[in-house]
Every structure is written in structure tokens, then in C-alpha cells.
Design a protein around this motif. Structure first.
Motif, PDB file in Angstrom:
ATOM      1  N   ALA A   1       0.757  -1.613  -0.271  1.00  0.00           N
ATOM      2  CA  ALA A   1      -0.395  -0.070  -0.354  1.00  0.00           C
ATOM      3  C   ALA A   1       0.562   1.004  -0.041  1.00  0.00           C
ATOM      4  O   ALA A   1       0.714   1.891  -0.457  1.00  0.00           O
ATOM      5  CB  ALA A   1      -1.228  -0.168   1.366  1.00  0.00           C
ATOM      6  N   LEU A   2       1.448   0.952   0.594  1.00  0.00           N
ATOM      7  CA  LEU A   2       2.993   2.380   0.742  1.00  0.00           C
ATOM      8  C   LEU A   2       3.723   2.452  -0.684  1.00  0.00           C
ATOM      9  O   LEU A   2       3.974   3.878  -0.882  1.00  0.00           O
ATOM     10  CB  LEU A   2       3.758   2.476   1.804  1.00  0.00           C
ATOM     11  N   ASP A   3       3.276   1.515  -1.126  1.00  0.00           N
ATOM     12  CA  ASP A   3       4.374   1.154  -2.826  1.00  0.00           C
ATOM     13  C   ASP A   3       6.127   2.257  -2.171  1.00  0.00           C
ATOM     14  O   ASP A   3       6.957   2.882  -3.205  1.00  0.00           O
ATOM     15  CB  ASP A   3       3.979   2.382  -3.596  1.00  0.00           C
ATOM     16  N   VAL A   4       6.971   1.615  -1.701  1.00  0.00           N
ATOM     17  CA  VAL A   4       7.866   1.711  -0.435  1.00  0.00           C
ATOM     18  C   VAL A   4       9.154   1.570  -1.442  1.00  0.00           C
ATOM     19  O   VAL A   4       9.474   0.085  -2.442  1.00  0.00           O
ATOM     20  CB  VAL A   4       8.084   0.123   0.709  1.00  0.00           C
TER      21      VAL A   4
ATOM     22  N   ALA B   1      14.275  13.573  15.536  1.00  0.00           N
ATOM     23  CA  ALA B   1      15.818  13.242  16.078  1.00  0.00           C
ATOM     24  C   ALA B   1      16.503  13.163  15.239  1.00  0.00           C
ATOM     25  O   ALA B   1      17.748  13.330  14.770  1.00  0.00           O
ATOM     26  CB  ALA B   1      16.182  13.033  17.937  1.00  0.00           C
ATOM     27  N   SER B   2      16.297  12.157  14.390  1.00  0.00           N
ATOM     28  CA  SER B   2      17.422  11.610  13.378  1.00  0.00           C
ATOM     29  C   SER B   2      16.518  11.445  12.106  1.00  0.00           C
ATOM     30  O   SER B   2      17.624  11.508  10.972  1.00  0.00           O
ATOM     31  CB  SER B   2      17.227   9.771  13.626  1.00  0.00           C
ATOM     32  N   TYR B   3      15.320  11.602  12.132  1.00  0.00           N
ATOM     33  CA  TYR B   3      14.578  12.223  10.398  1.00  0.00           C
ATOM     34  C   TYR B   3      14.205  14.125  10.881  1.00  0.00           C
ATOM     35  O   TYR B   3      12.901  14.265  10.449  1.00  0.00           O
ATOM     36  CB  TYR B   3      13.818  11.138  10.421  1.00  0.00           C
ATOM     37  N   PRO B   4      14.611  14.935  10.570  1.00  0.00           N
ATOM     38  CA  PRO B   4      14.125  16.028  11.028  1.00  0.00           C
ATOM     39  C   PRO B   4      13.253  16.321  10.149  1.00  0.00           C
ATOM     40  O   PRO B   4      12.407  17.536   9.984  1.00  0.00           O
ATOM     41  CB  PRO B   4      15.210  16.942  11.007  1.00  0.00           C
ATOM     42  N   ASP B   5      13.481  15.932   8.530  1.00  0.00           N
ATOM     43  CA  ASP B   5      12.441  16.653   7.293  1.00  0.00           C
ATOM     44  C   ASP B   5      11.541  15.095   6.893  1.00  0.00           C
ATOM     45  O   ASP B   5       9.999  14.944   7.191  1.00  0.00           O
ATOM     46  CB  ASP B   5      12.906  15.903   6.251  1.00  0.00           C
ATOM     47  N   GLY B   6      10.938  14.338   8.445  1.00  0.00           N
ATOM     48  CA  GLY B   6       9.827  13.477   8.589  1.00  0.00           C
ATOM     49  C   GLY B   6      10.256  12.075   7.564  1.00  0.00           C
ATOM     50  O   GLY B   6      11.302  12.159   7.029  1.00  0.00           O
ATOM     51  N   VAL B   7      10.301  10.641   7.884  1.00  0.00           N
ATOM     52  CA  VAL B   7       9.473  10.136   7.125  1.00  0.00           C
ATOM     53  C   VAL B   7       8.655  10.155   5.940  1.00  0.00           C
ATOM     54  O   VAL B   7       8.039  10.690   5.726  1.00  0.00           O
ATOM     55  CB  VAL B   7       9.498   8.372   7.900  1.00  0.00           C
ATOM     56  N   ASP B   8       9.738   8.787   5.216  1.00  0.00           N
ATOM     57  CA  ASP B   8       8.280   8.926   3.911  1.00  0.00           C
ATOM     58  C   ASP B   8       7.274   7.980   4.154  1.00  0.00           C
ATOM     59  O   ASP B   8       6.231   8.423   3.268  1.00  0.00           O
ATOM     60  CB  ASP B   8       9.466   7.936   2.614  1.00  0.00           C
ATOM     61  N   GLY B   9       6.758   7.418   5.182  1.00  0.00           N
ATOM     62  CA  GLY B   9       5.910   6.408   4.774  1.00  0.00           C
ATOM     63  C   GLY B   9       5.673   5.971   6.619  1.00  0.00           C
ATOM     64  O   GLY B   9       6.583   5.706   7.155  1.00  0.00           O
ATOM     65  N   LEU B  10       4.388   5.415   6.943  1.00  0.00           N
ATOM     66  CA  LEU B  10       4.300   5.377   8.052  1.00  0.00           C
ATOM     67  C   LEU B  10       3.080   3.815   8.283  1.00  0.00           C
ATOM     68  O   LEU B  10       2.095   4.069   7.287  1.00  0.00           O
ATOM     69  CB  LEU B  10       3.515   6.535   9.107  1.00  0.00           C
ATOM     70  N   ILE B  11       3.666   2.578   8.577  1.00  0.00           N
ATOM     71  CA  ILE B  11       2.867   1.237   8.851  1.00  0.00           C
ATOM     72  C   ILE B  11       2.581   1.387   9.684  1.00  0.00           C
ATOM     73  O   ILE B  11       2.959   0.973  11.009  1.00  0.00           O
ATOM     74  CB  ILE B  11       3.244   0.246   8.296  1.00  0.00           C
ATOM     75  N   ASP B  12       1.408   1.409  10.652  1.00  0.00           N
ATOM     76  CA  ASP B  12       0.888   1.374  12.001  1.00  0.00           C
ATOM     77  C   ASP B  12       0.197   0.614  12.195  1.00  0.00           C
ATOM     78  O   ASP B  12      -1.265  -0.270  11.835  1.00  0.00           O
ATOM     79  CB  ASP B  12      -0.386   2.621  12.443  1.00  0.00           C
TER      80      ASP B  12
ATOM     81  N   GLY C   1       3.681  12.569   2.211  1.00  0.00           N
ATOM     82  CA  GLY C   1       3.867  11.012   2.808  1.00  0.00           C
ATOM     83  C   GLY C   1       2.506   9.858   2.719  1.00  0.00           C
ATOM     84  O   GLY C   1       1.645  10.723   2.730  1.00  0.00           O
ATOM     85  N   LYS C   2       2.865   8.945   2.636  1.00  0.00           N
ATOM     86  CA  LYS C   2       1.768   7.339   2.624  1.00  0.00           C
ATOM     87  C   LYS C   2       1.887   6.612   4.070  1.00  0.00           C
ATOM     88  O   LYS C   2       2.703   6.611   5.317  1.00  0.00           O
ATOM     89  CB  LYS C   2       2.035   6.755   2.014  1.00  0.00           C
ATOM     90  N   VAL C   3       0.522   6.041   4.482  1.00  0.00           N
ATOM     91  CA  VAL C   3       0.322   5.801   6.263  1.00  0.00           C
ATOM     92  C   VAL C   3      -0.804   4.934   5.455  1.00  0.00           C
ATOM     93  O   VAL C   3      -1.745   4.706   4.531  1.00  0.00           O
ATOM     94  CB  VAL C   3      -0.791   6.809   7.199  1.00  0.00           C
TER      95      VAL C   3
ATOM     96  N   GLY D   1      -1.632  16.218   5.065  1.00  0.00           N
ATOM     97  CA  GLY D   1      -0.934  16.332   3.853  1.00  0.00           C
ATOM     98  C   GLY D   1      -0.546  14.809   3.139  1.00  0.00           C
ATOM     99  O   GLY D   1       0.364  15.266   3.132  1.00  0.00           O
ATOM    100  N   LEU D   2      -1.255  14.235   3.927  1.00  0.00           N
ATOM    101  CA  LEU D   2      -0.836  13.265   3.975  1.00  0.00           C
ATOM    102  C   LEU D   2      -1.880  12.241   2.946  1.00  0.00           C
ATOM    103  O   LEU D   2      -2.865  12.886   2.772  1.00  0.00           O
ATOM    104  CB  LEU D   2      -0.300  12.132   5.135  1.00  0.00           C
ATOM    105  N   THR D   3      -1.415  11.089   2.204  1.00  0.00           N
ATOM    106  CA  THR D   3      -2.536  10.106   1.721  1.00  0.00           C
ATOM    107  C   THR D   3      -2.120   8.560   2.754  1.00  0.00           C
ATOM    108  O   THR D   3      -1.169   8.492   3.018  1.00  0.00           O
ATOM    109  CB  THR D   3      -2.537   9.999   0.260  1.00  0.00           C
ATOM    110  N   GLY D   4      -3.452   8.220   2.231  1.00  0.00           N
ATOM    111  CA  GLY D   4      -3.023   6.724   2.993  1.00  0.00           C
ATOM    112  C   GLY D   4      -4.113   5.534   2.610  1.00  0.00           C
ATOM    113  O   GLY D   4      -5.588   6.259   2.136  1.00  0.00           O
ATOM    114  N   SER D   5      -4.738   4.220   3.106  1.00  0.00           N
ATOM    115  CA  SER D   5      -5.787   3.688   3.607  1.00  0.00           C
ATOM    116  C   SER D   5      -5.401   2.032   4.897  1.00  0.00           C
ATOM    117  O   SER D   5      -4.289   2.262   5.326  1.00  0.00           O
ATOM    118  CB  SER D   5      -5.345   3.003   2.305  1.00  0.00           C
ATOM    119  N   ASN D   6      -6.488   2.055   4.813  1.00  0.00           N
ATOM    120  CA  ASN D   6      -6.525   0.818   5.970  1.00  0.00           C
ATOM    121  C   ASN D   6      -6.716  -0.604   5.294  1.00  0.00           C
ATOM    122  O   ASN D   6      -7.274  -0.390   4.068  1.00  0.00           O
ATOM    123  CB  ASN D   6      -8.405   0.521   6.193  1.00  0.00           C
ATOM    124  N   ILE D   7      -5.783  -2.352   5.800  1.00  0.00           N
ATOM    125  CA  ILE D   7      -5.117  -2.627   5.447  1.00  0.00           C
ATOM    126  C   ILE D   7      -6.468  -3.934   5.725  1.00  0.00           C
ATOM    127  O   ILE D   7      -6.547  -3.940   7.556  1.00  0.00           O
ATOM    128  CB  ILE D   7      -4.171  -3.362   5.784  1.00  0.00           C
TER     129      ILE D   7
END
Length: 316
Positions: A139-142, A207-218, A236-238, A254-260
């Protein structure tokens, strides 16, 4: 047959004797060797999901299993009696069939041949958690080089998601405690952030990625406001496995995402099993219980203390 089941609505699960299921068209009767526990099993056992899907009793707990084909129904031609297989009981009303039993009736579409190099415990641990992880990564097309945060990385789905992301060339940020760090990094995580810390998760990630991560798998949040959206860069995608990805909330961030909704069908299971058999995908089993202690495994999952996969041995 001996089965771990909920005898009636509102009752606690018990191990008792039930009739062996009868094979029907498009199904496979499996003599179960090993079965896996998943978080959804608690929801079904307690009746929490009865409003969404009607339940019938006695309700056998468990969705994943591995064993030997005992019988096949009409229309089933990809497995035969005596074959070693693994698979999943897909959710369909009324919910009653399960896998933590000496015999389980599985839909043929969710049954695959078990590779010779894969044990029954390992095969049973793959279907639901493996499919959920695979579908989340899809879904994140990593892409190689992207950074992805996995919240709930210590559980069964998380253990697969971390590996599948790393195999795609992603940098994986995984949530866990200090005690989980070595295990998560061995699975492919680059950074482990402590979800029990007083410092908000987004701040730890920044602290490690000040610009934010590209995706989130929650894998842990039940509502949109619990998602660590502040850790994800704009654009980014969620992906959420618990229906927490709300389109409007994501858009406002400012994100897009989907429920799995995981689909552990044969086309998904076969490549996962092949990877596990060849050793490129680790099946992270942390506890193996006898049938009589299946309830202890459910309690561990309910408490949030589960790490990796919990397996119930039904037969040697």
C-alpha cells in the motif's frame, strides 16, 4: 476432536470435544499440526466483533493453521489427501470455524502447499500476519532509500513488515523498548524508538529524521488521533491495519493512506512461504504452547506483551 472454543456467547474459551467438521464444496479439511494466535482471535473470542459479523456457537478460536490434508471438497484440485499444507480461515458470516483444534475446515482459496523446508510451526505463523505485513508494504509502494516508520513493530505483523521493508531497500524505524532493540535490528530495523518514553514519538523520530519519514505503517492505533502523523513528511503515505487511516484527517496533514484488510489467499501465501523456506524471511516465533494452554497465549496478546508469533501445537 479436541478444540479451543467459545461454547456460547459471553462464555470464556475452553478446550472441549466437538464434532469433526464435514468437508464441503471448495473447502479443505486439515488435520492440524500447528495453529497460530493473532490479535483478532481475542476480538472474536470476546464477541467484540459480533456486531460486524454474526457469530455462531460453539465458535472455534484461531484463523491460521498448518497440517495434513484429510479430505478435499468438490472443485479443489491444487492439494490432495496426505499433502502438507498451511492456510487461513477467511472471515465470513457466520463466524464459527477456527483452527485451534485437531481438525480445521479451510476455504481452498486460502490453502497452500507447505514447502518441504518449512516446519509446521513456521508455516502456521505466516498467513494472517504475513499477509497484513505484505499488504501494508504494498500500500505504501515503498521504494529503495525511503524511510518508513513501523509502530507496533514488536508483534507478529511488525516482525514481517520490518523484514519486507528492509528487503525493498527501505530504511526502517521501528517502535519498541530498549529490550526489543537487538531483536528488531536483527530483523532489519535501522533505528528503534521507545514508544514507552515520555518524549512523543514524532519528536524521537525527528531527532534522526528532521524532515520526517516517507511512510508510516501503524499496527496499534484504533483512531486517527493516535497515529504518529507528525513523524511523516508532507506527501507521505500511511497504512493502518486497525482502520485508523481517516482520509480527511490524512488530507489535513498533507498525507494519503489506506486501511489494510489482509487477504491471506494462496497467491499471497505461496511467495511468503517460499521466502521463509529459503531463509530470506524469518518467522519470528517467540512462544510455543500446547493446546491446553492456548488461553494463556490469548492473554499474552491481550496484555500487549506479545513479541513475534505465538504458536499452539496441536499434534506432533
Amino acid at each position: 476432536m479436541r478444540a479451543f472454543n467459545v461454547p456460547e456467547s459471553g462464555a470464556q474459551p475452553v478446550v472441549s470435544d466437538l464434532p469433526v467438521p464435514e468437508v464441503t464444496d471448495g473447502t479443505v479439511l486439515v488435520r492440524v499440526k500447528s495453529a497460530a494466535l493473532n490479535a483478532i482471535d481475542n476480538g472474536l473470542a470476546t464477541g467484540m466483533m459480533a456486531a460486524m459479523l454474526p457469530h455462531a456457537y460453539p465458535l472455534v478460536v484461531g484463523r491460521d493453521a498448518a497440517g495434513v490434508v484429510e479430505a478435499v471438497g468438490a472443485g479443489v484440485d491444487h492439494v490432495a489427501v496426505g499433502d502438507e499444507v498451511f492456510g487461513h480461515v477467511l472471515l465470513a458470516p457466520p463466524v464459527q470455524a477456527g483452527t485451534i483444534a485437531e481438525y480445521a475446515l479451510l476455504p481452498a482459496a486460502a490453502v497452500a502447499a507447505k514447502p518441504a523446508g518449512l516446519g509446521f510451526d513456521q508455516a502456521a505463523a505466516l498467513p494472517l500476519a504475513g499477509a497484513a505485513a505484505f499488504d501494508s508494504v504494498q500500500a505504501l509502494d515503498v521504494q529503495p532509500g525511503q524511510v518508513v516508520l513501523v509502530t507496533g513493530a514488536t508483534g507478529g505483523v511488525g516482525s514481517y513488515a520490518v523484514q519486507l521493508l528492509a528487503a525493498r531497500g527501505a530504511t526502517v524505524v521501528a517502535t519498541g523498548t530498549a529490550a526489543d532493540a537487538d531483536r528488531l535490528t536483527s530483523l532489519g530495523a535501522t533505528t528503534v524508538v521507545d514508544h514507552t518514553s515520555d518524549t512523543p514519538l514524532a519528536e524521537q523520530v525527528a531527532a534522526s529524521y528532521p524532515d520526517g519519514v516517507d511512510g508510516l505503517i501503524d499496527l496499534v492505533s484504533y483512531s486517527p488521533d493516535a497515529l504518529a502523523l507528525g513523524a511523516v513528511r508532507k506527501g507521505g503515505k500511511v497504512a493502518s491495519t486497525l482502520n485508523a487511516a481517516d482520509e480527511q484527517v490524512l488530507a489535513e496533514a498533507g498525507l494519503t493512506g489506506s486501511n489494510i484488510m489482509a487477504a491471506p489467499v494462496r497467491e499471497v501465501l505461496e511467495p511468503l512461504a517460499a521466502q521463509a523456506a529459503e531463509g530470506t524471511l524469518k518467522v519470528d516465533i517467540t512462544q510455543v504452547l500446547p493446546l491446553e494452554q492456548a488461553g494463556d497465549g490469548l492473554a499474552t496478546i491481550a496484555s500487549g506483551a506479545a513479541r513475534g508469533k505465538i504458536i499452539v501445537n496441536i499434534a506432533d
